[in-house]
Design a protein around this motif. Structure first.
Motif, PDB file in Angstrom:
ATOM      1  N   ASP A 180      51.868  61.752  38.083  1.00 34.22           N
ATOM      2  CA  ASP A 180      50.929  61.368  37.025  1.00 34.22           C
ATOM      3  C   ASP A 180      49.554  61.038  37.601  1.00 34.22           C
ATOM      4  O   ASP A 180      48.536  61.180  36.914  1.00 34.22           O
TER       5      ASP A 180
ATOM      6  N   GLY B 295      47.690  52.095  25.063  1.00 34.39           N
ATOM      7  CA  GLY B 295      47.273  52.187  26.451  1.00 34.39           C
ATOM      8  C   GLY B 295      46.681  50.888  26.965  1.00 34.39           C
ATOM      9  O   GLY B 295      46.435  49.945  26.208  1.00 34.39           O
TER      10      GLY B 295
ATOM     11  N   ASN C 139      53.961  57.319  32.644  1.00 32.67           N
ATOM     12  CA  ASN C 139      55.058  57.792  31.800  1.00 32.67           C
ATOM     13  C   ASN C 139      55.874  56.619  31.269  1.00 32.67           C
ATOM     14  O   ASN C 139      57.040  56.431  31.596  1.00 32.67           O
TER      15      ASN C 139
ATOM     16  N   PHE D  68      47.946  58.640  32.610  1.00 32.96           N
ATOM     17  CA  PHE D  68      49.098  59.497  32.335  1.00 32.96           C
ATOM     18  C   PHE D  68      50.409  58.828  32.741  1.00 32.96           C
ATOM     19  O   PHE D  68      51.404  59.506  32.995  1.00 32.96           O
TER      20      PHE D  68
ATOM     21  N   THR E 273      50.114  55.132  28.358  1.00 26.69           N
ATOM     22  CA  THR E 273      49.173  56.236  28.452  1.00 26.69           C
ATOM     23  C   THR E 273      47.879  55.890  27.731  1.00 26.69           C
ATOM     24  O   THR E 273      47.896  55.453  26.584  1.00 26.69           O
TER      25      THR E 273
END
Length: 504
Positions: free
Chosen positions: A331, A258, A305, A303, A310
């Motif tokens: 998201d 992330g 994609n 969130f 993420t």
């Protein structure tokens, strides 16, 4: 020169290049000697294959002799066709100097371009965006390769390194951004800023000059430069600075678990990214580094994609959560729902919204954060953001105020109205520039009161509650028909952080 067998060569100690006890994946290196008479350049090539199951980072040692004025590196890799649903090949690249490749070694880092470029160069006078100009010292340099995704067939790569010999050019002179923007200074006021932006110094298509122009056009008071995994742009913002836009330094720390933008960094600060969420001590180490220099940590697009995007780290370590990233999408709603769930459980992390604009077709300040700060200075802006004295807007045409009052007491966004249970509290939202929207007031039970905004785009909406029933209140403005650059129904137009009710 071939890579050799990774199963034998993986996790080798780097012979003093890393801290005691640390291990890295070293690939076979190349060694350069003094140039033959009459030549000023030498080129060597490394080839190899990464199998599908592979570590995140590999290093090619490059022995650089004295007298080198420039290093040029180019690379390529195959991209075979893969079945639907299978990830293909993608490989990142960067460079460390002879100071070492230890985790967190800020002196060794010399640049990063991820997968955005196929070549780069470094000299004392200049460097490819994303890389740091400076002397080419003799010693062991390292090209870093990051196999992001690997196809079932494997990833065949080729790296070409060219050294140019000769006298060094004129030393690069850093020119960081000024610390003030006097034309926009209003003392204690609400200031608009986009805290997540990219340029050609990472994977953006805008030059720094173009980004400044678009930020000014968007009506921003400040912006934060957050190029991926590099500090190179931080050293050059003074070339583009104006007196009506404050430019803050940052870095989008882009890990395989992330992204977390570090914002409000001193110019030239680099934050390492070579760890995953499974290495919480390493993550905490660099969060502490950001805090030590006065910066803030953002959990970005939690969130999103895309692989590696993420947010998988601990939320309680972050100072801010980016709950709205670019044009409103599903998201973003997932992030708001998750953030709201944390808030209901008593874990409030202030929310921000950013455009994450990379390319000219992506709108700067869609969305952005409006923060109440004592002045348009970095320290005060960061304090306002960390305290949650802020709200989010899709554009500078959107205006919003949100208060809670009881008798002579009033509290604003991010504050607490300390009144007893049983005392009526009036919650008021005033909006402008939002035709075709609905204003909603929410508490821990969800939406408590909603009103439609008339065609004028302006409205004042009030609702009365009691600290016994509402532990906090917040406001959302949504457009049922969609938003700017999105057809997503019930798109967000503006949103506040909470006001807390009650004495504790």
């Amino acid at each position: 020169m071939s890579q050799g067998d990774l199963t034998r060569r993986g996790l080798l100690l780097a012979g003093g290049a890393v801290a005691a006890g640390a291990a890295v994946n070293l690939l076979p290196g190349v060694a350069f000697g003094a140039p033959a008479g009459g030549t000023s350049q030498q080129t060597k090539t490394v080839t190899g294959t990464f199998p599908p199951s592979i570590s995140d980072w590999f290093y090619i040692p490059v022995e650089v002799p004295k007298g080198v004025s420039r290093i040029d590196v180019s690379y390529s890799y195959d991209k075979p066709t893969v079945p639907a649903g299978t990830r293909g090949n993608a490989c990142d690249i960067g460079m460390f100097g002879p100071e070492g490749i230890q985790l967190g070694n800020t002196r060794g880092f010399r640049g990063w371009s991820g997968g955005f470029r196929t070549s780069f160069s470094i000299s004392a006078s200049e460097a490819t965006p994303g890389y740091l100009p400076g002397p080419i010292k003799p010693g062991t340099w390292h090209v870093i390769l990051g196999p992001y995704t690997v196809a079932p067939q494997g990833l065949n790569y080729q790296v070409q390194i060219t050294l140019t010999f000769g006298p060094e050019g004129k030393p690069f002179k850093p020119n960081p951004a000024p610390t003030t923007a006097p034309a926009k200074q209003r003392g204690k006021a609400w200031y608009r800023g986009d805290c997540h932006l990219h340029t050609v110094h990472s994977d953006g298509r805008r030059t720094p000059e173009q980004l400044v122009a678009d930020a000014r056009t968007a009506g921003l008071d400040f912006m934060v430069s957050t190029d991926h995994n590099t500090s190179s742009s931080q050293l050059q913002w003074g070339d583009e600075a104006t007196d009506d836009l404050l430019i803050l330094n940052g870095e989008e720390v882009t890990t395989r678990s992330g992204h977390w933008p570090a914002i409000g960094l001193p110019a030239g600060t680099w934050i390492d990214w070579r760890y995953r969420a499974s290495d919480p001590k390493d993550f905490q180490r660099f969060v502490d580094q950001v805090h030590k220099v006065g910066g803030l940590v953002t959990a970005a697009h939690p969130f999103a994609n895309c692989f590696g995007c993420t947010y998988e780290f601990a939320y309680e370590v972050a100072d801010l959560v980016e709950i709205w990233n670019g044009p409103w999408t599903a998201d973003d709603q997932q992030t708001v729902d998750h953030w709201d769930g944390l808030l209901r459980s008593g874990r409030w992390i202030p929310a921000i919204g950013d455009s994450d604009a990379h390319n000219p077709d992506q709108i700067v300040a869609l969305p952005h954060t409006v923060v109440l700060a004592d002045s348009l200075r970095q320290k005060d802006l960061l304090a306002g953001l960390k305290a949650g004295r802020s709200w989010l807007a899709e554009s500078s045409t959107v205006n919003l105020t949100f208060t809670a009052s009881a008798g002579t007491k009033t509290a604003g966004i991010g504050e607490r109205l300390g009144v007893d249970i049983g005392v009526p509290v009036t919650v008021t939202a005033t909006v402008g520039g939002v035709p075709g929207t609905t204003v909603s007031i929410l508490d821990q039970l969800g939406v408590e009161h909603s009103e439609t905004v008339p065609d004028s785009g302006a409205a004042t909406v009030s609702w009365t509650t009691d600290p016994r029933y509402s532990r906090w209140v917040r406001c959302e403005v949504r457009r049922p028909s969609g938003g700017i650059n999105t057809n997503e129904p019930n798109a967000m137009v503006a949103m506040t952080n909470p006001i807390f009710l009650g004495k504790s």
